[in-house]
Design an enzyme around this catalytic site. Structure first.
Site, mmCIF file in Angstrom:
data_model
loop_
_atom_site.group_PDB
_atom_site.id
_atom_site.type_symbol
_atom_site.label_atom_id
_atom_site.label_comp_id
_atom_site.label_asym_id
_atom_site.label_seq_id
_atom_site.Cartn_x
_atom_site.Cartn_y
_atom_site.Cartn_z
ATOM 1 N N ARG A 51 27.160 100.210 25.695
ATOM 2 C CA ARG A 51 27.603 99.671 26.982
ATOM 3 C C ARG A 51 29.129 99.711 27.078
ATOM 4 O O ARG A 51 29.811 100.038 26.128
ATOM 5 C CB ARG A 51 27.090 98.248 27.174
ATOM 6 C CG ARG A 51 27.368 97.406 25.944
ATOM 7 C CD ARG A 51 27.622 95.998 26.186
ATOM 8 N NE ARG A 51 28.778 95.772 27.027
ATOM 9 C CZ ARG A 51 30.044 95.850 26.604
ATOM 10 N NH1 ARG A 51 30.361 96.198 25.345
ATOM 11 N NH2 ARG A 51 31.050 95.616 27.429
ATOM 12 N N ARG A 95 22.405 103.734 34.811
ATOM 13 C CA ARG A 95 23.243 102.623 35.294
ATOM 14 C C ARG A 95 24.112 103.155 36.445
ATOM 15 O O ARG A 95 24.805 104.164 36.270
ATOM 16 C CB ARG A 95 24.131 102.058 34.175
ATOM 17 C CG ARG A 95 23.334 101.404 33.049
ATOM 18 C CD ARG A 95 24.191 100.506 32.190
ATOM 19 N NE ARG A 95 24.432 99.217 32.803
ATOM 20 C CZ ARG A 95 25.304 98.328 32.328
ATOM 21 N NH1 ARG A 95 26.015 98.613 31.255
ATOM 22 N NH2 ARG A 95 25.463 97.158 32.927
ATOM 23 N N ASP A 241 34.719 98.865 35.852
ATOM 24 C CA ASP A 241 33.635 99.857 35.827
ATOM 25 C C ASP A 241 33.822 100.926 36.888
ATOM 26 O O ASP A 241 33.342 102.050 36.755
ATOM 27 C CB ASP A 241 32.283 99.168 36.006
ATOM 28 C CG ASP A 241 31.923 98.432 34.728
ATOM 29 O OD1 ASP A 241 32.416 97.320 34.532
ATOM 30 O OD2 ASP A 241 31.185 99.009 33.912
ATOM 31 N N LYS A 252 32.395 93.306 35.452
ATOM 32 C CA LYS A 252 31.292 92.387 35.147
ATOM 33 C C LYS A 252 31.244 91.208 36.119
ATOM 34 O O LYS A 252 32.273 90.643 36.464
ATOM 35 C CB LYS A 252 31.466 91.898 33.697
ATOM 36 C CG LYS A 252 30.424 90.918 33.207
ATOM 37 C CD LYS A 252 28.997 91.385 33.424
ATOM 38 C CE LYS A 252 28.712 92.735 32.769
ATOM 39 N NZ LYS A 252 27.426 93.317 33.224
HETATM 40 O O1 MRU Z 1 27.273 95.522 31.590
HETATM 41 P P1 MRU Z 1 28.354 95.939 30.636
HETATM 42 O O2 MRU Z 1 28.366 95.141 29.385
HETATM 43 O O3 MRU Z 1 28.349 97.422 30.398
HETATM 44 O O4 MRU Z 1 29.679 95.606 31.453
HETATM 45 C C1 MRU Z 1 30.898 96.011 30.915
HETATM 46 C C2 MRU Z 1 32.074 95.571 31.691
HETATM 47 O O5 MRU Z 1 31.968 95.001 32.747
HETATM 48 C C3 MRU Z 1 33.404 95.969 31.140
HETATM 49 O O6 MRU Z 1 34.379 95.040 31.487
HETATM 50 C C4 MRU Z 1 33.787 97.341 31.728
HETATM 51 O O7 MRU Z 1 32.774 98.258 31.533
HETATM 52 C C5 MRU Z 1 35.040 97.847 31.140
HETATM 53 S S1 MRU Z 1 34.842 98.410 29.504
HETATM 54 C C6 MRU Z 1 36.331 98.990 28.942
#
Ligand code: MRU
Length: 355
Positions: A51, A95, A241, A252
């Protein structure tokens, strides 16, 4: 930094599989998984065994190389490409929010399209996925340098979710300046939001920082306001993201709440991420697709027994969008973008394309 934190996604020794550290088992177990089939790869991304936006991009690039090797040698070039496109589409559907996933797969497809014969294709695809991984390490390092210039020794930093080495390849984005600062003798005090419902802040961020020798205090998400009010936070660092052309940034779920609190208390709020996370095709955050996840994550996942009646409705968006007006700066590998973001983000791409 523990060595495996910088090598938690890689090709197997013989190059025919992808090996990942299963992030759903942390911090209690260090367990590696070997992925060989498209279904296993899809599931690993969907279930968050691997992830973090940049990391799923790296993983998907390795995935596509492994799947390319499995293609029937008798396939024509056109059929090979069409099979590869189909597999890339399948992996991309695991995703929807992090644009790095699509970005890395498109880059692999583009490479395959420009290759003559099969042997050539496999070797350039191998080079390409390794290059994506290597470039991510350099990007994180550069983001860390720029991010470090925004804070000073002794500062308190609040972060949300996990944007550290586990979410990238090394250093991380939001946590990069903290690891780099540590190497240079800075003493930061980090507040890590636990990050409901999947607890990436508790399970991954506090783990990475603690193992990295950085002072970290784990807090529940609803404690951020008090910690800020107490004057313990001088800056917020979060990952992203997908960043839209106007600077709206998806990260997130809960990130936008942190940004609103930071604005209230007059604390700078920075988003850190590579240019592969910036999507100029999205004009604003309204265009960013937000992943909805299983209600079980809210009601049951980390509990011995369910915490709500089965009939209770749940709303479980995995991400939210922070309005660009709440963001003090977007830190990329090419520099720090400041408002107005429509201009500064475009300028970063001009710099990137100028080489
Ligand atoms: O659902 P996740 O755990 O993949 O979410 C990750 C995040 O929101 C991170 O902050 C984002 O991907 C940045 S990672 C450098």
């Amino acid at each position: 930094m523990s060595e495996y934190l910088s090598d938690h996604v890689h090709l197997s020794d013989d190059g025919t599989a992808v090996v990942i550290l299963d992030q759903t088992q942390l911090p209690n177990r260090t367990q590696y998984l070997t992925l060989r089939t498209a279904r296993e790869m899809y599931d690993a991304i969907q279930s968050l065994q691997v992830r973090g936006a940049p990391c799923i991009g790296i993983c998907a690039a390795y995935d596509l190389y492994v799947l390319a090797q499995q293609a029937d040698a008798a396939l024509s070039a056109a059929d090979f490409l069409s099979k590869l496109r189909e597999q890339a589409k399948y992996l991309a559907s695991s995703r929807p929010t992090a644009v790095n996933l699509r970005w890395a797969l498109d880059r692999m497809l583009h490479t395959a399209e420009h290759c003559a014969d099969r042997a050539d294709r496999l070797s350039v695809l191998r080079d390409e996925c390794l290059a994506i991984h290597k470039e991510d390490i350099a990007m994180c390092r550069s983001i860390a340098e720029y991010g470090l210039s925004l804070v000073k020794d002794g500062d308190g930093i609040l972060t949300h979710c996990n944007a550290g080495p586990l979410a990238t390849s090394r250093y991380g984005t939001a946590l990069g300046p903290l690891f780099l600062g540590k190497e240079r003798g800075y003493k930061f005090h980090v507040f890590s939001d636990e990050t409901r419902p999947l607890l990436q802040g508790a399970r991954l961020t506090s783990y990475e920082l603690s193992r990295g020798g950085i002072d970290v205090t784990l807090i529940c998400d609803n404690m951020a306001s008090l910690v800020m009010k107490n004057g313990w936070v001088q800056a917020c660092f979060v990952g992203c993201d997908r960043v839209a052309a106007n600077g709206d940034a998806a990260n997130k779920i809960g990130t936008s709440g942190v940004a609103i609190l930071a604005k209230h208390y007059g604390i700078p709020f920075y988003v850190l991420g590579p240019t592969s996370t910036i999507d100029l095709n999205c004009a604003t955050g309204e265009d960013i697709p937000i992943e909805q996840r299983d209600p079980e994550e809210i009601k049951e996942k980390f509990y011995a027994e369910p915490m709500a009646l089965p009939e209770v409705k749940c709303y479980n968006p995995a991400f939210d969008v922070t309005d660009h007006t709440l963001i003090s700066g977007i830190v990329t590998e090419y520099g720090i973008c400041r408002p107005p973001y429509t201009e500064s983000l475009r300028a970063v791409f001009d710099k990137k394309h100028a080489g």
